[in-house]
Structures are given as structure tokens and as C-alpha cells.
Design an enzyme around this catalytic site. Structure first.
Site, PDB file in Angstrom:
ATOM      1  N   HIS A 145     -50.040  -7.366  77.387  1.00  0.00           N
ATOM      2  CA  HIS A 145     -48.662  -7.823  77.592  1.00  0.00           C
ATOM      3  C   HIS A 145     -48.339  -7.938  79.076  1.00  0.00           C
ATOM      4  O   HIS A 145     -47.801  -8.955  79.537  1.00  0.00           O
ATOM      5  CB  HIS A 145     -47.688  -6.857  76.911  1.00  0.00           C
ATOM      6  CG  HIS A 145     -46.252  -7.198  77.134  1.00  0.00           C
ATOM      7  ND1 HIS A 145     -45.504  -6.648  78.163  1.00  0.00           N
ATOM      8  CD2 HIS A 145     -45.426  -8.053  76.491  1.00  0.00           C
ATOM      9  CE1 HIS A 145     -44.282  -7.142  78.126  1.00  0.00           C
ATOM     10  NE2 HIS A 145     -44.202  -7.997  77.125  1.00  0.00           N
ATOM     11  N   CYS A 521     -53.380 -22.803  74.113  1.00  0.00           N
ATOM     12  CA  CYS A 521     -52.301 -22.125  74.835  1.00  0.00           C
ATOM     13  C   CYS A 521     -52.643 -20.682  75.180  1.00  0.00           C
ATOM     14  O   CYS A 521     -51.766 -19.901  75.529  1.00  0.00           O
ATOM     15  CB  CYS A 521     -51.000 -22.183  74.034  1.00  0.00           C
ATOM     16  SG  CYS A 521     -51.104 -21.452  72.389  1.00  0.00           S
TER      17      CYS A 521
END
Length: 563
Positions: A145, A521
Site C-alpha cells: 500500500h 494497470c
């Protein structure tokens, strides 16, 4: 390093090394950075007839462009490295240590640069990451993250710094035989994966004219289209500045962590009935619509791919007693019952749990709200701009065609409802992220319903290898050192395994639908070696963080030239 108390109770750091910003010259005669010099000499050789443009492009290492896009530590500075980790996001920054995202915000408001130090970050830390000059985490890999968000923001980040012992409760970090505390000064180098004691002098980025010249050459040669992953209007603006040709991934969940929105999100998740859930979603509808409208305006008619809500719901849940009490009161539910409801959503393996399209199937009202916000925003912006929005809606974590069909039916029904209400007929495509091995194998069947594929290589790598992208940093270094793997597969695509899955999906998907749009992506979209593979595989476009768009533009041209 010791700190002196301040009158307001905040520690005032003693800075051991004075931080100096040295701008890099834009003069073509004497470039002051290595990257500027390489670009300058390439352009001069072409002008002198010593090289063709194609030959000059091949002489430029694509990753070197990072030096022109981010602050860097002065190369003459003698470094005092106290910890090493993964170079998760390039650039360098110095600031006061803070272990609290909220404190990072407060310090920034006072004009004080901060480095956010965490064991690992989560989506609710977004506000503190925005406020910080850089981020360090003790755990996590190159697609954790912290790494993904920092790259999107253009902030330096070091992850998986196993040498660091973080005690967030005490507000201390131990590294390099010393213990530092809140308010002490450190510098991080996200390009080298280093944490330094004190404040290092910096060179500030400034793009030379040769940068535009070289990328213009690259754009005339490359076949791959280059989009950007952009979650906010600021991301979209940065993407346009760096030459992105659209948004390849808009992660809608990152829009939810604003302090004014998170309460409605939590109420929606913890609600026990669809009626109560819809009431909370109504609050989110207007803000999502505004977010999407601003994104569409900035992109000015370029393609925008919006991914429906993806992460596990537990990431949004309250952590503090105060937050639990507030939500319980708003929902007229006992706090004990609220905590039980929260525990029901807790999962042993959330990345393979209740997330992605599974959320939209179990809670269709979430997909309905997001779809309505998207379509209503598109209607308004098309009216303002006088030209169509190129809209693509992406359903995440699909493993079967039937999953996509269920969610697509909701999207189509919402589009029809908005058309009847407004009289405007917005054109759109519905596709899916291909991020599970089963989806690659079943791509031919999925393509009967999907109008485009976008390969989510972060999760595809994770599920293909069976290794957590957040925890792999603890052993991947040894794998690479001992030759078990040639490179970090989360950084550079594993051609033999993950690459083969992509090739299978491309072949089977286009056999079913010859005009199938194929994008990517994942974070591999900014890696030159991976880009060469994606070019050979026949993808339509790749999408990467905004600050990696120039690298992708150059690497895509080099892929054509190298054949």
C-alpha cells in the site's frame, strides 16, 4: 539525536546537516545532473549528424529520467545510512519523524516537513501520507500500500526496511545502533532504498528543454498508448503534465478516506439492512459524482477507466473506541452489537476474501451508487465540454464470466435509469481487471461479456506465485541474492510464469473478441523491461503512476526499436 522542548509542547529537532536545495540548471551548455547531461548529449549528437533519433533514444536509460522528476540527494554529500529497505518510490526528502498520520497533518500546517514512519500503512493513513514529505515502512514490498500510494503521489518511499524497529506507541524507531524519536530528523532516499540520519542537501528537479525534445521523438515511434493511474484530480493533473493519454485506473476507494466521508462509508458497511445502507450511500453519491466530474474535466475527453470498489471492507472500519461510539450512535445500534458486526467482517486472508466483484454481488447497492455517480458526472461534463467523455467502467477481481454478468447488469440498468431521467445517452464500455490465474485461463469466455481487459499485475503476480505482496519483502531479497529469482517479480514482470498467463489471456480474449482493448494497470507499467514484454504481447496501452509516465513513453519507443 536529541530534541529540545518547544513552548507548545512539540519537540523541536536539532538538525545535524543543513538542508540545501540546489536547483538543476536548465541551460543546455552545462547540465548539472547526470540525466540532464545524457539527454543533452543525445540531442547534440543528433543535431551534429552523429546519431539518428532512433540511435539516440537507445542510448538513454529510461529509468534515469527519475532524476529529472524528483528531488535527489546532492551526489557530493557524505551519507550516514542507518537503515536500508526496498526502493519503493523514487526521489528524496528530509523531515521530522512522526509515527502518526494525524500529527503529520498538524506539522505540515505549521510548515514543518515530516517523514511518516509506520510498521506498514493502510488506506486510512492517506491523509498523513498526503501531508508527509516521504514515507518509511518496516514491512511491505514494492507493491505494498505504501509503495503504490507514494508512487502515485510522487513522494519518496522506502518499504520493507527490516533494520528498523518501530514502536508507534512509544514514538520511537531503532536503527543503525541508535534510537530516534518523534521530532528527530531523518532523510530518505526512495531511489536507493536508504534511510539517513539528519537532513541531507537536495538538488531540486527542473526539466531541461532536451526532456521535451527526446520524449517527442519517443512519441513518434512507440505503439503502446500510455495512460496513468490517477485516484484524485491532483493525480489526473500531474498525469496530463507528463503526457498521459488517459486514466487507466481510478481506484475509487481512495476517494473515501477523507475525514468528511469516512463516517458515511463506515455507516454503510456496518448497516444491517439494505435500506440503511442505501441511506448512507446517498451521502456518498454527491461527493463521488463531484470527484468523477472533476476527473472528466481535467482529462478533457481522453479515456478514463474507473474501477468499482475493490478492497476488503474491514479496511474502512473504525479502530478507536471513539469512532465505534460515534457510528453506533448514528446507526442507533449498541456499541457491543457494532463491535460484533465489525468482527464478522474480519478475515484471515482478506486479499483473497470479501472484495472486488464479490462486494458488488453481495451489496449491489454499492455498485449502483458508484455507477450512478459516474453516469451523472459524465452527463454533466459532456454538456459542459460539448464533447463526449470516453468512459470505461472496470469490475475488479473477476474469476468467471457469470460474476461479470451480474455486476454488468447492474451497471447497464443504472445507465438506462440515468438516460431516462436526463435524456442524455452516455456511451461507455464495461470491462474487467484480469488479476487471477483462472481469469487468464477463462479469458475467452469472459471476453464474451467484457469489452476490455486490464491486467492487474500486482494481484496477478501475488496469486500466481502464492506470495503476499505485502510480506514478500522479508524473503525476496534472499531469493534474488541466491539466484532463486532473477528479480523482484512485483517490480519486473515474471515473463515465464505471469507473462505466460497474460499471453494466454491475450490470445484467448482476442480470439473471442478481435477488437478487445487490452491494457495493464499494475506497477509493472512503469518498468522498462516489463514494458518491452507488453509491447511484444500486443497490449493496447499500459497505465502507471503519473510520475512514471515519461519513463513509460521512452521505454515504449525503445521496445519498438529493439524489436
Amino acid at each position: 539525536m536529541r530534541s529540545d522542548p518547544m513552548e507548545d509542547g512539540e519537540p523541536r529537532p536539532k538538525i545535524r546537516a543543513k538542508a540545501i536545495s540546489r536547483p538543476m540548471s536548465t541551460a543546455t551548455a552545462v547540465p548539472q545532473s547526470r540525466a540532464a547531461a545524457v539527454l543533452h548529449f543525445a540531442v547534440e549528437k543528433v543535431k551534429a549528424g552523429l546519431l539518428t533519433r532512433e540511435e539516440a533514444l537507445l542510448e538513454i536509460p529510461a529509468l534515469m529520467l527519475d532524476e529529472l522528476l524528483h528531488p535527489m540527494i546532492d551526489p557530493d554529500f557524505q551519507r550516514c545510512v542507518i537503515a536500508r529497505g526496498l526502493p519503493a518510490s523514487p526521489g528524496a526528502a528530509w523531515g521530522e519523524i512522526t509515527f502518526s498520520p494525524s500529527q503529520a497533518e498538524r506539522l505540515k500546517e505549521q510548515g514543518r516537513p515530516v517523514i511518516l514512519v509506520r510498521v506498514e500503512t493502510s488506506p486510512e493513513d492517506i491523509h498523513g501520507m498526503h501531508a508527509s514529505a516521504g514515507i518509511v515502512t518496516a514491512r511491505g514490498g514494492s507493491t505494498s500500500h505504501a509503495a503504490v500510494v507514494a508512487r502515485g503521489m510522487g513522494k519518496p518511499c522506502v518499504t520493507g526496511a527490516g533494520d528498523i524497529r518501530v514502536d508507534e506507541r512509544k514514538g520511537t524507531m531503532s536503527a543503525g545502533g541508535m534510537t530516534l524519536k518523534t521530532g528527530d530528523i531523518i532523510t530518505i532516499d526512495g531511489t536507493a532504498g536508504q534511510v539517513l540520519e539528519g537532513a541531507a542537501p537536495m538538488t531540486e528537479p527542473e526539466l531541461p528543454p532536451d526532456f521535451t525534445t527526446v520524449l517527442g521523438w519517443a512519441d513518434s515511434i512507440r505503439k503502446l498508448r500510455i495512460r496513468a493511474n490517477a485516484d484524485t484530480p491532483a493525480d489526473a493533473s500531474a498525469a496530463r503534465r507528463f503526457g498521459a493519454e488517459g486514466v487507466g485506473l481510478c481506484r475509487t476507494e481512495h476517494m473515501f478516506f477523507d475525514a468528511k466521508r469516512i463516517r458515511a462509508v463506515r455507516e454503510m458497511i456496518l448497516a444491517e439492512t439494505g435500506e440503511r445502507r442505501r441511506a448512507s450511500l446517498a451521502t456518498l453519491l454527491s461527493v463521488q459524482r463531484q470527484d468523477f466530474a472533476e476527473m472528466f474535466h481535467i482529462m478533457g475527453g481522453l479515456p478514463v477507466t474507473i474501477r468499482l470498489l475493490d478492497p476488503p471492507l474491514h479496511e474502512f472500519l473504525p479502530k478507536s473506541d471513539e469512532d465505534f461510539s460515534e457510528i453506533a450512535a448514528n446507526l442507533k445500534m449498541s456499541e457491543e452489537k457494532m463491535r460484533r458486526r465489525s468482527q464478522e467482517l474480519d478475515e484471515f486472508n482478506p486479499m483473497l476474501g470479501f472484495r472486488g466483484c464479490r462486494l458488488a454481488i453481495a451489496y449491489p447497492e454499492i455498485a449502483e451508487m458508484q455507477s450512478r455517480a459516474i453516469f451523472e458526472a459524465a452527463v454533466a461534463v459532456e454538456k459542459d465540454m460539448g464533447k463526449p467523455v470516453q468512459l470505461e467502467i472496470m469490475v475488479p477481481l473477476v474469476a468467471t464470466r457469470s460474476e461479470l454478468d451480474v455486476v454488468k447488469a447492474r451497471i447497464d440498468a443504472t445507465a438506462e435509469a440515468v438516460r431516462r431521467e436526463t435524456g442524455a445517452d452516455v456511451k461507455y464500455q464495461v470491462g474487467t481487471m484480469i488479476e487471477l490465474p483462472r481469469a487468464c485461463i477463462a479469458a475467452g469466455e469472459i471476453a464474451k461479456s467484457a469489452e476490455f481487459f486490464s491486467f492487474g499485475t500486482n494481484d496477478l503476480t501475488q496469486t500466481a506465485f502464492g506470495m503476499s505482496r505485502d510480506d514478500a519483502g522479508s524473503f525476496l531479497g534472499q531469493y534474488i541474492l541466491k539466484g532463486v529469482l532473477p528479480a523482484d517479480p512485483f517490480t519486473s514482470i515474471d515473463v515465464e510464469g505471469v507473462g505466460e498467463l497474460i499471453a494466454i489471456a491475450v490470445e484467448r480474449g482476442r480470439k473471442t473478441r478481435p477488437d478487445l482493448k487490452l491494457g495493464l494497470c499494475g506497477e509493472h507499467g512503469g518498468d522498462p523491461a516489463s514494458i518491452a514484454f507488453f509491447h511484444k504481447t500486443g497490449l493496447t496501452y499500459i497505465s502507471c503512476s503519473p510520475y512514471r509516465v515519461p519513463i513509460a513513453r521512452l521505454a515504449a519507443a525503445q521496445a519498438v526499436l529493439r524489436g
